[in-house]
Design a protein around this motif. Sequence first.
Motif, short mmCIF file in Angstrom:
data_model
loop_
_atom_site.label_atom_id
_atom_site.label_comp_id
_atom_site.label_asym_id
_atom_site.label_seq_id
_atom_site.Cartn_x
_atom_site.Cartn_y
_atom_site.Cartn_z
N MET A 94 0.82 -1.21 0.00
CA MET A 94 0.00 0.00 0.00
C MET A 94 0.86 1.27 0.00
SD MET A 94 -3.28 -0.73 -0.05
CE MET A 94 -4.17 0.64 0.71
N ASP A 109 -6.37 -9.02 3.99
CA ASP A 109 -6.04 -7.63 4.32
C ASP A 109 -5.67 -7.50 5.79
OD1 ASP A 109 -6.26 -6.29 1.88
OD2 ASP A 109 -8.44 -6.24 2.02
N SER A 147 -3.70 -2.36 4.54
CA SER A 147 -4.35 -2.75 3.28
C SER A 147 -5.86 -2.68 3.33
CB SER A 147 -3.89 -4.15 2.85
OG SER A 147 -4.12 -5.11 3.86
#
Length: 252
Positions: A151, A231, A235
């Motif tokens: 990210m 995730d 994220s």
Amino acid sequence: MFWHHGTPNLGAPPEPLFEAGEWLGIRWISFDRPGYGGSTAAPGRTMASVAADLTAVADALGVGTFALMGYSGGGSYALGAAAVLRERVEAVATFAAIAPYDAQGLDWYDGMIPAGLASLRAAAAGREAKVAHETSGVEYDPEFTPADLAMFDGPWGWLGSVAGDKSMPNGPDGLVDDDCSYVVPWGCDPTTITAPTLLCHGEDDGIIPSSHGSWLVEHIPSAALRLSPGDSHISVLAHAEPALEWIREQTG
């Protein structure tokens, strides 16, 4: 739209969402919580008390009703504001929000990374113990996952510009008082939130485990939970733009 920043971050509104916010017709408003940036520290603050700061800003700007969005601990502050301000809040979206410390049926620390456990247990021992922990030279290892690290190569690399020491030029009060607020009663009841609420949480989050999101959705009648496999703490923000669209749908 009020943005509630994470810990330890500055309160700048989320630049990665500016473009989507523009075409959705969203006006961003945000502020540094006490102890961050140039804001005066307020030891003993809670989820409920920060709602007064939000009210002061909204009233000064002539804003009557609004939506709330919060990341990490800021998600909990968004929920606290929604519980206190009730009819002024049109919708809420959070990412990796923390459940109340006294949440019945939740093993609050379960699944947290070692650095997070040490930091929050120091806060639970009292503000003096938390200050000692933060000034001891201890390093916080967030144990970011590969999905989190990826990210930082995209728009959410923006977090690096608002995070860490740069958010606390006058000392660690912001971080200390955030963490202390997570381990005391909120001063409000999130189960009374009436605004439509979207809780987003990554299943692999070790900073704030997804069990917190699961508890919140079970106890906030107006809430829905989007759990995202693979995730983690950073994220999960990949789902921020869809959440922004969801808020726009709720608010017309």
